[in-house]
Design a protein around this motif. Structure first.
Motif, mmCIF file in Angstrom:
data_model
loop_
_atom_site.group_PDB
_atom_site.id
_atom_site.type_symbol
_atom_site.label_atom_id
_atom_site.label_comp_id
_atom_site.label_asym_id
_atom_site.label_seq_id
_atom_site.Cartn_x
_atom_site.Cartn_y
_atom_site.Cartn_z
ATOM 1 N N LEU A 1 0.885 -1.155 0.000
ATOM 2 C CA LEU A 1 0.000 0.000 0.000
ATOM 3 C C LEU A 1 0.923 1.205 0.000
ATOM 4 O O LEU A 1 1.723 1.384 0.924
ATOM 5 C CB LEU A 1 -0.896 0.006 1.234
ATOM 6 N N VAL A 2 0.862 2.021 -1.055
ATOM 7 C CA VAL A 2 1.811 3.117 -1.236
ATOM 8 C C VAL A 2 1.053 4.438 -1.310
ATOM 9 O O VAL A 2 0.171 4.615 -2.158
ATOM 10 C CB VAL A 2 2.646 2.922 -2.519
ATOM 11 N N TYR A 3 1.422 5.370 -0.423
ATOM 12 C CA TYR A 3 0.830 6.705 -0.429
ATOM 13 C C TYR A 3 1.741 7.648 -1.214
ATOM 14 O O TYR A 3 2.950 7.668 -1.023
ATOM 15 C CB TYR A 3 0.641 7.247 0.988
ATOM 16 N N SER A 4 1.145 8.436 -2.094
ATOM 17 C CA SER A 4 1.871 9.443 -2.853
ATOM 18 C C SER A 4 1.341 10.819 -2.466
ATOM 19 O O SER A 4 0.171 11.113 -2.708
ATOM 20 C CB SER A 4 1.694 9.228 -4.354
ATOM 21 N N ALA A 5 2.195 11.627 -1.868
ATOM 22 C CA ALA A 5 1.791 12.983 -1.489
ATOM 23 C C ALA A 5 1.604 13.855 -2.723
ATOM 24 O O ALA A 5 0.793 14.775 -2.714
ATOM 25 C CB ALA A 5 2.824 13.595 -0.557
ATOM 26 N N ALA A 6 2.336 13.563 -3.790
ATOM 27 C CA ALA A 6 2.272 14.385 -5.000
ATOM 28 C C ALA A 6 0.865 14.421 -5.590
ATOM 29 O O ALA A 6 0.393 15.471 -6.010
ATOM 30 C CB ALA A 6 3.260 13.870 -6.038
ATOM 31 N N ASN A 7 0.173 13.272 -5.627
ATOM 32 C CA ASN A 7 -1.186 13.267 -6.182
ATOM 33 C C ASN A 7 -2.230 12.876 -5.140
ATOM 34 O O ASN A 7 -3.358 12.582 -5.490
ATOM 35 C CB ASN A 7 -1.281 12.361 -7.414
ATOM 36 N N CYS B 1 -6.553 10.022 -1.024
ATOM 37 C CA CYS B 1 -6.135 9.899 0.372
ATOM 38 C C CYS B 1 -5.370 11.160 0.745
ATOM 39 O O CYS B 1 -4.530 11.624 -0.028
ATOM 40 C CB CYS B 1 -5.243 8.661 0.537
ATOM 41 N N THR B 2 -5.651 11.705 1.927
ATOM 42 C CA THR B 2 -4.948 12.904 2.363
ATOM 43 C C THR B 2 -3.771 12.584 3.279
ATOM 44 O O THR B 2 -3.273 13.467 3.964
ATOM 45 C CB THR B 2 -5.905 13.894 3.048
ATOM 46 N N GLY B 3 -3.308 11.349 3.292
ATOM 47 C CA GLY B 3 -2.061 11.037 3.984
ATOM 48 C C GLY B 3 -2.115 9.962 5.036
ATOM 49 O O GLY B 3 -1.100 9.368 5.368
ATOM 50 N N HIS B 4 -3.275 9.687 5.586
ATOM 51 C CA HIS B 4 -3.347 8.692 6.648
ATOM 52 C C HIS B 4 -4.157 7.486 6.174
ATOM 53 O O HIS B 4 -5.216 7.647 5.566
ATOM 54 C CB HIS B 4 -3.977 9.287 7.910
ATOM 55 N N PHE B 5 -3.648 6.312 6.476
ATOM 56 C CA PHE B 5 -4.347 5.077 6.136
ATOM 57 C C PHE B 5 -3.910 3.999 7.100
ATOM 58 O O PHE B 5 -2.892 4.118 7.775
ATOM 59 C CB PHE B 5 -4.074 4.661 4.680
ATOM 60 N N GLU B 6 -4.700 2.945 7.168
ATOM 61 C CA GLU B 6 -4.394 1.825 8.056
ATOM 62 C C GLU B 6 -4.895 0.543 7.409
ATOM 63 O O GLU B 6 -5.926 0.542 6.742
ATOM 64 C CB GLU B 6 -5.057 2.038 9.417
ATOM 65 N N TYR B 7 -4.171 -0.513 7.627
ATOM 66 C CA TYR B 7 -4.458 -1.818 7.022
ATOM 67 C C TYR B 7 -4.646 -2.835 8.135
ATOM 68 O O TYR B 7 -3.878 -2.865 9.094
ATOM 69 C CB TYR B 7 -3.278 -2.185 6.118
ATOM 70 N N ASP B 8 -5.684 -3.685 8.003
ATOM 71 C CA ASP B 8 -5.929 -4.696 9.037
ATOM 72 C C ASP B 8 -6.001 -6.125 8.497
ATOM 73 O O ASP B 8 -6.684 -6.960 9.060
ATOM 74 C CB ASP B 8 -7.185 -4.358 9.838
ATOM 75 N N SER B 9 -5.354 -6.425 7.421
ATOM 76 C CA SER B 9 -5.254 -7.734 6.747
ATOM 77 C C SER B 9 -6.425 -8.050 5.818
ATOM 78 O O SER B 9 -6.261 -8.848 4.918
ATOM 79 C CB SER B 9 -5.011 -8.894 7.720
ATOM 80 N N ILE C 1 -4.879 7.459 12.218
ATOM 81 C CA ILE C 1 -5.868 6.391 12.271
ATOM 82 C C ILE C 1 -5.171 5.072 12.590
ATOM 83 O O ILE C 1 -4.050 4.839 12.149
ATOM 84 C CB ILE C 1 -6.678 6.299 10.950
ATOM 85 N N GLU C 2 -5.826 4.241 13.394
ATOM 86 C CA GLU C 2 -5.322 2.907 13.738
ATOM 87 C C GLU C 2 -6.480 1.922 13.672
ATOM 88 O O GLU C 2 -7.559 2.200 14.189
ATOM 89 C CB GLU C 2 -4.753 2.877 15.167
ATOM 90 N N ALA C 3 -6.261 0.786 13.049
ATOM 91 C CA ALA C 3 -7.280 -0.268 13.013
ATOM 92 C C ALA C 3 -7.363 -0.915 14.394
ATOM 93 O O ALA C 3 -6.360 -1.013 15.104
ATOM 94 C CB ALA C 3 -6.928 -1.309 11.957
ATOM 95 N N ASP C 4 -8.560 -1.360 14.773
ATOM 96 C CA ASP C 4 -8.683 -2.109 16.022
ATOM 97 C C ASP C 4 -8.733 -3.599 15.696
ATOM 98 O O ASP C 4 -8.630 -3.994 14.539
ATOM 99 C CB ASP C 4 -9.876 -1.644 16.852
ATOM 100 N N TYR C 5 -8.896 -4.430 16.679
ATOM 101 C CA TYR C 5 -8.835 -5.877 16.482
ATOM 102 C C TYR C 5 -10.166 -6.501 16.066
ATOM 103 O O TYR C 5 -10.243 -7.703 15.847
ATOM 104 C CB TYR C 5 -8.299 -6.565 17.738
ATOM 105 N N VAL C 6 -11.237 -5.696 15.906
ATOM 106 C CA VAL C 6 -12.543 -6.251 15.538
ATOM 107 C C VAL C 6 -13.092 -5.664 14.241
ATOM 108 O O VAL C 6 -14.290 -5.682 14.006
ATOM 109 C CB VAL C 6 -13.573 -6.078 16.687
ATOM 110 N N GLY C 7 -12.224 -5.115 13.381
ATOM 111 C CA GLY C 7 -12.662 -4.630 12.076
ATOM 112 C C GLY C 7 -13.040 -3.172 12.021
ATOM 113 O O GLY C 7 -13.516 -2.692 10.996
#
Length: 184
Positions: free
Chosen positions: A79-85, A103-111, A146-152
């Protein structure tokens, strides 16, 4: 320079990267580092991805992946964030884009899902397909992390997030808020 320290703070290795790209007159900045497998590191340097071995030696590089922040998925894709676009993309190991979202810069992945911040809203998409599960506007003009929690679901902070060696923010005092959302 990328440096690796052990748990006791002893420097294990240091790998310099050229600061200036003389070919196109741009500064080259090390943006992010992820330990891909034990002892093997991926380093995102402005316009390229480098792979370092357990001694800090460059063993591979590709210009097919560039951005300012990245995270490795369980299947090996990135998962790659690009600030340029201002976008977040899922890319395979060859750099092919599988899907992309604003995306404005923040993201989180939970599998299984990716939570993507776009100004005051959070979008939940399927990590593999990129298909939107939901999109909610929480009414705050700036979600700072942002942070993912353990229940989705997730927890997000609103307000200025101090950063840097002196915990500097943007200079504007603001109240902080915490948003918690379930998987739906």
């Amino acid at each position: 320079i990328v440096k690796k320290y052990d748990k006791d703070g002893t420097l294990q290795w240091s790998t310099p990267f050229p600061v200036w790209d003389w070919n196109n007159g741009t500064e080259r900045v090390v943006y992010d580092v992820v330990e891909k497998t034990p002892g093997i590191f991926d380093v995102l340097v402005r316009d390229s991805m480098y792979t370092l071995d357990n001694s800090g030696n460059i063993i591979d590089s590709t210009g097919a992946i560039s951005g300012t922040r990245f995270m490795q998925m369980t299947n090996g894709d990135l998962l790659v964030y690009s600030a340029a676009n201002q976008s977040l993309s899922r890319k395979d190991v060859l750099g092919n884009t599988q899907w992309s979202e604003a995306c404005t810069g923040h993201f989180e992945y939970d599998s299984t899902s990716v939570f993507i911040v776009n100004s005051s809203s959070v979008k939940k998409v399927d990590a593999i397909t990129g298909i939107q599960k939901w999109n909610r506007n929480y009414g705050y003009s700036y979600i700072s992390d942002i942070e993912a929690d353990y229940v989705g679901g997730f927890f997000a902070s609103v307000g200025d997030k101090p950063r840097g060696q002196y915990n500097l923010g943007n200079g504007i005092p603001m109240d902080g808020h915490l948003i918690g959302a379930d998987s739906l």
